[in-house]
Structures are given as structure tokens and as C-alpha cells.
Write a protein that holds these residues in place. Structure first.
Motif, PDB file in Angstrom:
ATOM      1  N   GLU A  28       0.823  -1.204   0.000  1.00 29.80           N
ATOM      2  CA  GLU A  28       0.000   0.000   0.000  1.00 29.80           C
ATOM      3  C   GLU A  28       0.867   1.268   0.000  1.00 29.80           C
ATOM      4  O   GLU A  28       0.571   2.241  -0.697  1.00 29.80           O
ATOM      5  N   GLU A  41       2.559   1.781  -3.367  1.00 27.55           N
ATOM      6  CA  GLU A  41       1.583   2.258  -4.320  1.00 27.55           C
ATOM      7  C   GLU A  41       1.276   3.748  -4.093  1.00 27.55           C
ATOM      8  O   GLU A  41       1.357   4.572  -5.000  1.00 27.55           O
ATOM      9  N   ARG A  42       0.947   4.072  -2.832  1.00 26.78           N
ATOM     10  CA  ARG A  42       0.498   5.424  -2.524  1.00 26.78           C
ATOM     11  C   ARG A  42       1.578   6.467  -2.820  1.00 26.78           C
ATOM     12  O   ARG A  42       1.300   7.543  -3.317  1.00 26.78           O
ATOM     13  N   VAL A  53       7.142  -1.429  -6.748  1.00 18.76           N
ATOM     14  CA  VAL A  53       6.481  -2.548  -6.074  1.00 18.76           C
ATOM     15  C   VAL A  53       7.343  -3.005  -4.887  1.00 18.76           C
ATOM     16  O   VAL A  53       8.465  -2.534  -4.702  1.00 18.76           O
TER      17      VAL A  53
END
Ligand code: SF4
Lengths: 105, 372
Positions: B206, B209-210, B242
Motif C-alpha cells: 500500500e 503504491e500510494r 512494487v
């Protein structure tokens, strides 16, 4: 303080209802709490931090990593390469007194 | 020793360095989160082997360094009380509080003891039933399970004279705080391998990604660090972000389930101030309600502490990766490991101490501060 080191389990026992064991760190034996790895066996390697085994070390993936690093650049060596040049340049900037110096030259 | 020597192999290290040089086409700045990694990087000069423009920013992952001054002052208060045996890991002894340290308390007659494991402190409590035994429970997710187990044992065995002064911190909220800082230059992270040995990797996708940053779980030996750097720059060059695991021999995706279950029982999440950085929401653990009687902060009512940080020390900027230790005017002159002004000079995992140990004879400072 955060240091966690690999060692080999040489003995497992119960103490006050707690799973304890002896772990061998290159010849130095220490008592270690094994409660967090209920299925760790004698002979296996584990990461130990402040007297606790926190994770088993997977021999197979250790070998795979080393094998992968060994293969790096193998192709280029056969063809005479750009990377060797880059490494030599990197080597020239290597600071004096680092542990790698003697071994890599 | 097995698993240490193989992962320091200079020939393989050379290959990884070559590969990094072959991969990099642009300047990149990445942060190693953990102080143990900072130590390896500075000791082996890994940052100096990297292509020009590739910079290692040293992160806040030294628990000794980020333990808030107020907590250190509380520890000093408690340790100075009669009838108390104060147990701690050795590197907390020299951490300066507002004006003194645990070492001073000890030399003034306080019963301060260095232990290797929190279980040793529990044993001290069993052997001294007429004394209050307090253990200084600091550290990241790696040290939290041992401390949690010790409190659990104290309760199970009914050892009433043991308590824990808790100041645990967690890595993911720190990564968030770093990425949210307006001065942030970090483009990728080497995540702390042993933290992930316990917690697994599920908290990181997360964040990757953020904030659009690669997060590579990395070990502590030279080859591990180089592999972590290689995977990070490979992602950066490809525009990817990633989570990757470059420390598979010690990190499973799920972490250590038994340790995580114990943490969930013994601790609860709390806001925590980080020394030199400030408050980071939900970044810490304290004892949960069930274990409150073992919490030294409740057992010893030490309040009204006014903490005062050294005016010259720039460890906050060091911890946030804004300056390198050399750039602090006190570095190596008035501030040394023997006489540290800030916590980052105390533990060898602190960036200032690592630079003092391995870099202080190197001139000029700028050569190092560029990190290339
Ligand atoms: S060198 Fe000393 S005074 Fe300067 S930032 Fe580091 S710990 Fe603080």
C-alpha cells in the motif's frame, strides 16, 4: 542493539513451560527462547535477536541468492565487456581500508 | 560464520557493484531504513562504490537514536529511585537525557544493569523479590516480540516486581512520515529485513503504491545490501514501484505468526514522538490494558518532565536524511561516542557514530556528503 545474528540450533528443552534451546554462533553457545518458532528443529539455522529466535533461515533460498549473484555478468565476461570497465572505475573509487580491498585486487 | 561470510564475499560483491553500474543511467536517492544497514554501508564504503549521483540517505531506523528524550528522562528518574534495579540493553546507557545519562546514575550509586535479553531482566526480578525491577523496552518490530514475551511470562509466572518502560516504534508509519515531509528526497526504500522477519511484508504494498516508491526488503550483509540497491535502482530505472523481497532466506511474506499474535495480545498502537523527528501518529506500541500493571509508566508516577535537547545537535536532520553527520559542526569535535551530544552518536547503528567510526579521518567532508 538491533543486531540479529544467524546461529544453529544444537539443543531444545522445556523450561517453566517455555520452549528454550541452545544456539551455536560459530562456536559460542547461548541460551535462546524458541517459543516463537514452535516447529524449529535441532540442526536448523535461525536468526536470533536479544535471546529470541525470530525466524528460521532457509538454506535453499540462501543458496539460490548466492547462485544468482555468481551468475551476474557471466555473459558479458565471454564477450569482453562494458561492465568490467565500470567495475574497475568503481574499484578506483573504493576507499582505503575497506574490507573488500585486499580480497578483490 | 555460516550465512555471514558467504554474504560478504568480495568477488560476488564486485559482480553486484558491476551490475548496479550497468543498470543506472540517472541519479537516484534511496533510503536504508535500518541503522544496522547504515552501519554495514558506512563500514564497507558501499555508498562510495555506487555510480555517481546514486545516494544512500540514512534513515531513522536506530531505536536508540529515536527513543524520545522524555522517555529517556523518565528512565533516568526511575533508575535513580531507591529500591529499583533498572535493566537495559548496553547501548542505552550513554544516551544523553536532559543533562545526564544512565551511566551517570549508575556511577552515583543507582542499580543500573546491562542485560543481553529481556528474559535476563525477568530473572533478576525473580532473584530480587524485595526490589522493583524495570526493563527499558525500546526498539522496532524486531525487539518488540522478545519484550512482549517477557511481560507475558511475568504475568504467567506471577512475578509482581517486574515492569517494562515501553517505547516501541514501528517502521511503516515512519516511512509514511518521511514521504509526507515537504523536504523529502527519497525515491525508494531498502526496508529493514529483520523487522519483516517478524511482521512479514503485507504492510508495504500500500505504501509503495500510494507514494510511488519501490520498497525492497533487504538484509544486513554487504551482498544483501548491494542486492537491495540493485533491485531498487532496477525498479527506478523502469519506472516501477512494487515491494520485492531481497532477503528471502529470513523473510516470509506472512512474517512470524506466533510473534505477531503475541504482539497483538500484549501491545496496542499509540502515537509516538520520535527523537529528532517529532510526533508520528500511530507509530508506536504501548502495553495493552490487560498488561497495564506491568507498565512502568503507571507503576512509577513520573510526570512533569521538561525535556531539554542540546542546542547544537542536529541529529533530527541526520535522522531525516537532510544532512550527513559530517555537516554538523559538533561532529568529532565536541561530540564523540565517548561524549555524545545526541543519540545518533551513541549506538554504532546511529549514523553519527557510524561516520565517526569509519569516516572521520577521511577528508574532505564534501566527498562523503554527496554520497557518490
Ligand atoms: S555529530 Fe553529535 S551533535 Fe552533531 S548531529 Fe550527530 S549526535 Fe548531534
Amino acid at each position: 542493539m538491533c543486531l540479529a545474528v544467524p546461529g544453529k540450533v544444537v539443543e531444545i528443552r522445556e523450561e517453566d513451560g517455555t520452549r528454550m534451546g541452545q544456539v551455536d554462533f560459530g562456536g559460542v553457545l547461548k541460551d535462546v527462547c524458541l517459543e516463537y518458532l514452535p516447529d524449529l528443529q535441532v540442526g536448523e539455522y535461525t536468526i536470533v535477536h536479544v535471546g529470541f529466535a525470530l525466524q528460521r533461515l532457509d538454506e535453499e533460498s540462501a543458496m539460490q541468492s548466492l547462485e544468482l549473484y555468481r551468475k551476474l555478468g557471466a555473459l558479458e565476461e565471454e564477450f569482453g565487456d562494458q561492465w568490467g570497465l565500470a567495475a574497475r572505475q568503481a574499484g578506483e573509487r573504493r576507499p582505503p581500508g575497506t574490507d573488500w580491498e585486499e580480497a578483490s585486487q | 560464520m555460516k550465512y555471514l561470510e558467504e554474504f560478504s564475499d568480495p568477488v560476488l560483491a564486485g559482480k553486484l557493484v558491476e551490475q548496479i553500474h550497468a543498470t543506472v543511467t540517472k541519479p537516484w536517492a534511496m533510503m536504508e531504513v535500518c541503522g544496522g544497514q547504515t552501519h554495514t554501508i558506512v563500514r564497507h564504503g558501499i555508498d562510495q562504490l555506487l555510480p555517481d549521483g546514486v545516494e544512500m540517505i540514512h534513515g531513522p531506523g536506530c531505536p536508540v537514536c529515536v527513543t524520545p528524550l522524555e522517555v529517556i528522562d523518565k528512565a533516568l528518574e526511575i533508575a535513580a529511585q531507591p529500591g529499583v534495579i533498572f535493566c537495559s540493553f548496553g547501548d542505552m546507557l550513554r544516551v544523553p537525557g536532559s543533562g545526564r545519562d544512565l551511566f551517570r546514575i549508575k556511577s552515583e550509586g543507582g542499580d543500573v544493569r546491562v542485560v543481553y535479553s529481556p528474559l535476563d531482566a525477568l530473572r533478576v526480578a525473580q532473584q530480587n523479590p524485595d526490589k522493583e525491577v524495570v526493563f527499558f523496552g525500546i526498539g522496532f518490530e524486531t525487539t518488540a516480540p522478545p519484550n512482549a514475551m517477557t511481560v507475558y511470562q511475568a504475568k504467567k509466572l506471577g512475578i509482581p516486581n517486574f515492569s517494562l518502560l515501553v517505547s516501541h516504534v514501528r517502521v511503516p508509519p515512519a516511512i509514511e512520515a518521511i514521504m509526507q515531509s515537504p523536504s523529502c528526497r527519497v525515491q525508494g526504500f531498502l526496508a529493514a529485513g529483520h523487522v519483516c522477519s517478524v511482521m512479514g511484508t503485507s504492510e508495504y504494498p500500500e505504501l509503495a503504491e500510494r507514494y510511488g516508491v519501490p520498497i525492497v526488503v533487504t538484509g544486513f550483509e554487504p551482498l544483501d545490501i548491494l542486492a537491495g540497491i540493485l533491485r531498487t535502482v532496477s525498479q527506478l530505472e523502469k519506472g516501477e514501484h512494487v515491494v520485492e523481497n531481497a532477503y528471502q532466506r529470513a523473510v516470509r511474506d506472512e512474517g512470524n505468526p506466533a510473534a505477531k499474535a503475541m504482539l497483538a495480545d500484549v501491545f496496542e498502537t499509540t502515537d509516538r514522538a520520535w527523537r529528532g523527528i517529532g510526533m508520528i501518529p500511530r507509530s508506536g506500541w504501548r502495553l495493552s490494558e490487560r498488561y497495564r500493571e506491568y507498565d512502568a509508566e503507571y507503576r512509577f508516577q513520573v510526570r512533569d518532565i521538561v525535556a531539554e535537547e542540546s542546542a547544537v545537535c542536529r541529529s533530527g536532520e541526520v535522522l531525516q536524511g537532510l544532512i550527513k553527520p559530517h555537516e554538523c559542526s559538533a561532529f568529532g569535535t565536541v561530540c564523540t561516542p565517548r561524549n555524545p551530544l545526541g543519540a545518533t552518536m551513541v549506538s554504532s547503528e546511529g549514523a553519527c557514530a557510524a561516520y565517526y567510526l569509519y569516516r572521520r579521518l577521511e577528508a574532505p567532508a564534501e566527498a562523503v556528503t554527496t554520497g557518490g
